[in-house]
Scaffold this active site. Structure first.
Site, PDB file in Angstrom:
ATOM      1  N   HIS A 117      -1.336  -9.249   9.966  1.00  0.00           N
ATOM      2  CA  HIS A 117      -0.666  -9.978   8.896  1.00  0.00           C
ATOM      3  C   HIS A 117      -0.938 -11.469   9.106  1.00  0.00           C
ATOM      4  O   HIS A 117      -1.126 -11.930  10.231  1.00  0.00           O
ATOM      5  CB  HIS A 117       0.844  -9.694   8.974  1.00  0.00           C
ATOM      6  CG  HIS A 117       1.650 -10.212   7.843  1.00  0.00           C
ATOM      7  ND1 HIS A 117       2.017 -11.542   7.751  1.00  0.00           N
ATOM      8  CD2 HIS A 117       2.192  -9.599   6.756  1.00  0.00           C
ATOM      9  CE1 HIS A 117       2.752 -11.717   6.658  1.00  0.00           C
ATOM     10  NE2 HIS A 117       2.878 -10.561   6.034  1.00  0.00           N
ATOM     11  N   ASP A 194       3.391  -8.254  17.100  1.00  0.00           N
ATOM     12  CA  ASP A 194       4.082  -8.313  15.808  1.00  0.00           C
ATOM     13  C   ASP A 194       4.730  -6.951  15.588  1.00  0.00           C
ATOM     14  O   ASP A 194       4.057  -5.961  15.315  1.00  0.00           O
ATOM     15  CB  ASP A 194       3.076  -8.628  14.702  1.00  0.00           C
ATOM     16  CG  ASP A 194       3.710  -8.637  13.312  1.00  0.00           C
ATOM     17  OD1 ASP A 194       4.930  -8.371  13.202  1.00  0.00           O
ATOM     18  OD2 ASP A 194       2.982  -8.903  12.338  1.00  0.00           O
ATOM     19  N   GLN A 197       6.684  -4.170  11.452  1.00  0.00           N
ATOM     20  CA  GLN A 197       6.579  -2.862  10.819  1.00  0.00           C
ATOM     21  C   GLN A 197       6.867  -1.706  11.772  1.00  0.00           C
ATOM     22  O   GLN A 197       6.891  -0.553  11.349  1.00  0.00           O
ATOM     23  CB  GLN A 197       5.172  -2.679  10.226  1.00  0.00           C
ATOM     24  CG  GLN A 197       4.793  -3.685   9.165  1.00  0.00           C
ATOM     25  CD  GLN A 197       5.634  -3.562   7.913  1.00  0.00           C
ATOM     26  OE1 GLN A 197       6.204  -2.512   7.619  1.00  0.00           O
ATOM     27  NE2 GLN A 197       5.716  -4.634   7.139  1.00  0.00           N
ATOM     28  N   LYS A 220      13.528  -6.152   7.157  1.00  0.00           N
ATOM     29  CA  LYS A 220      12.695  -4.953   7.083  1.00  0.00           C
ATOM     30  C   LYS A 220      13.352  -3.755   7.766  1.00  0.00           C
ATOM     31  O   LYS A 220      12.788  -2.663   7.781  1.00  0.00           O
ATOM     32  CB  LYS A 220      11.316  -5.230   7.699  1.00  0.00           C
ATOM     33  CG  LYS A 220      10.491  -6.269   6.945  1.00  0.00           C
ATOM     34  CD  LYS A 220       9.139  -6.461   7.584  1.00  0.00           C
ATOM     35  CE  LYS A 220       8.370  -7.615   6.965  1.00  0.00           C
ATOM     36  NZ  LYS A 220       7.977  -7.379   5.564  1.00  0.00           N
ATOM     37  N   CYS A 361      -0.816 -10.024   2.405  1.00  0.00           N
ATOM     38  CA  CYS A 361      -0.899 -11.041   3.463  1.00  0.00           C
ATOM     39  C   CYS A 361      -1.816 -10.585   4.594  1.00  0.00           C
ATOM     40  O   CYS A 361      -1.527 -10.783   5.778  1.00  0.00           O
ATOM     41  CB  CYS A 361       0.487 -11.390   4.010  1.00  0.00           C
ATOM     42  SG  CYS A 361       1.550 -12.204   2.812  1.00  0.00           S
TER      43      CYS A 361
END
Length: 405
Positions: A117, A194, A197, A220, A361
């Site tokens: 991302h 990251d 997700q 999220k 993104c």
């Protein structure tokens, strides 16, 4: 489907809602989260850490209880390793600027994947330009997974930072962060993960992964917008300079010099988002009551149904749906031949189906797979078989609406 009707817990789904399939962008909020936020603002709205009166003490307790909740949720060693930010983007920028600028020099290398991302890509571009370090990429195998050959070739003694998403927000494929961390540490590199997700969908244990840094966002994972988390190993955070300066991150301020507060306050300048922290803590409680086994069961069922049905449509092209490793969360990315993704999303919206269309993104990844944009349907545990049916029926109408058949 799940035995329990989760939709009843979410005010936004009462009435006649769309099939909401944009959960990778943001998730909806259960009653418990809304109540926690309202409970703070309606019951003890005050600055934490700054007063000895009752409301301030209660605000501090809410805020620090949320920190402890996050610590336990991802199994950090200490609450001091949990830094509250606005979102995963700010968390990753904090690492890039506070750790990256202080520790990188010319001829060092930063290694990231082509599927990152922009939040875990653009900051490293900027740090590379400022320090003279080189930014290198790991490219994907044909099935969308990270290439083992690429990893072996690109991860060297010159690599000082490996920045990697645990789950691609485009392909939904889960990367083996534990193995990547071990490989990074073998060459003396720090790994930045990251987790935006991954944390909402799979168990994340930072000690087991041996991650040096992990970033994720509250919104999220059923929490409110405006609250995010940076996990960092304490020894690394202690050596890093503050990212922002001002109130509440200081120990003593004199006319010409300042000493900084201990962790985690050193990285939390200014008035903090106590309401967001309260909501995030409630979201964690809710997720834990459901359990990741149930979340995985529902998502895998819905994802398999959607992929199977879409594969039967000859004009649909799928991305990241052919991995044989079983390492996938509930993201189904596709295009319809002859139709721009934005047109597809508009037509689906008219049919009561909400998906995301665009580059997500992740423009370098889009270019790598030969697309300018894609459609993305992303599931969470509150989605239903009926949502999948509405998605597939709507996709089947697109070419007719556009007079392509």
């Amino acid at each position: 489907m799940a035995d329990r009707n989760f939709l009843r817990d979410f005010p936004i789904f009462h009435g006649n809602p769309p099939a909401y399939l944009d959960n990778s962008a943001t998730t909806q909020k259960p009653d418990a989260v809304v109540r926690a936020i309202c409970g703070y603002y309606g019951g003890c709205n005050a600055n934490p850490h700054r007063g000895v009166y009752d409301w301030s003490v209660k605000a501090t307790k809410i805020y620090e209880t949320a920190r402890a909740s996050v610590q336990k949720f991802i199994n950090a060693k200490s609450p001091a390793e949990i830094i509250f930010t606005k979102n995963a983007t700010e968390s990753l920028n904090l690492v890039a600027y506070s750790y990256g600028l202080a520790n990188l020099k010319a001829d060092d290398e930063i290694l990231i994947t082509i599927s990152e991302h922009h939040s875990n890509l653009v900051p490293w571009q900027m740090v590379a330009k400022k320090t003279g370090a080189t930014l290198n990429y790991i490219y994907l195998a044909r099935d969308g997974n990270l290439s083992d050959a690429e990893i072996s070739a690109k991860l060297t003694r010159r690599t000082k930072i490996l920045a990697v998403t645990q789950v691609s927000n485009v392909l939904g494929l889960i990367n083996d962060v534990k193995t990547l961390a071990a490989k990074a540490h073998e060459v003396g590199a720090v790994i930045v993960v990251d987790g935006a997700q991954s944390v909402p969908h799979i168990p994340v244990d930072v000690q087991d992964l041996d991650a040096d840094f992990l970033a994720f966002s509250g919104h999220k994972m059923l929490g409110p917008m405006g609250i995010g988390v940076l996990y960092g190993k304490k020894n690394l955070l202690e050596e890093m300079p503050p990212f922002l300066s001002g109130g509440d991150m200081i120990e003593y301020v004199e006319e010409q010099d300042t000493t900084f507060a201990e962790l985690p306050n050193k990285f939390e300048a200014g008035t903090q988002n106590v309401g967001g922290a309260a909501g995030l803590s409630a979201a964690i409680d809710y997720i834990q009551k459901i359990g990741f086994d149930e979340i995985a069961r529902v998502e895998k069922n819905l994802t398999a149904l959607a992929i199977g049905a879409l594969k039967k449509l000859p004009y649909v092209e799928l991305y990241g749906c052919d991995s044989e490793r079983g390492n996938k969360i509930g993201i189904v990315t596709f295009n319809i031949r002859g139709a721009h993704p934005h047109d597809v999303a508009t037509i689906l919206d008219a049919e009561g189906v909400a998906i995301r269309a665009g580059h997500h993104c992740a423009q370098p990844l889009m270019k790598y797979i030969g697309q300018n944009a894609t459609c993305r349907a992303s599931f969470y545990f509150y989605n239903t078989i009926e949502d999948v049916g509405r998605l597939v029926d709507a996709v089947a109408k697109v070419r007719k609406v556009m007079h392509l058949d």
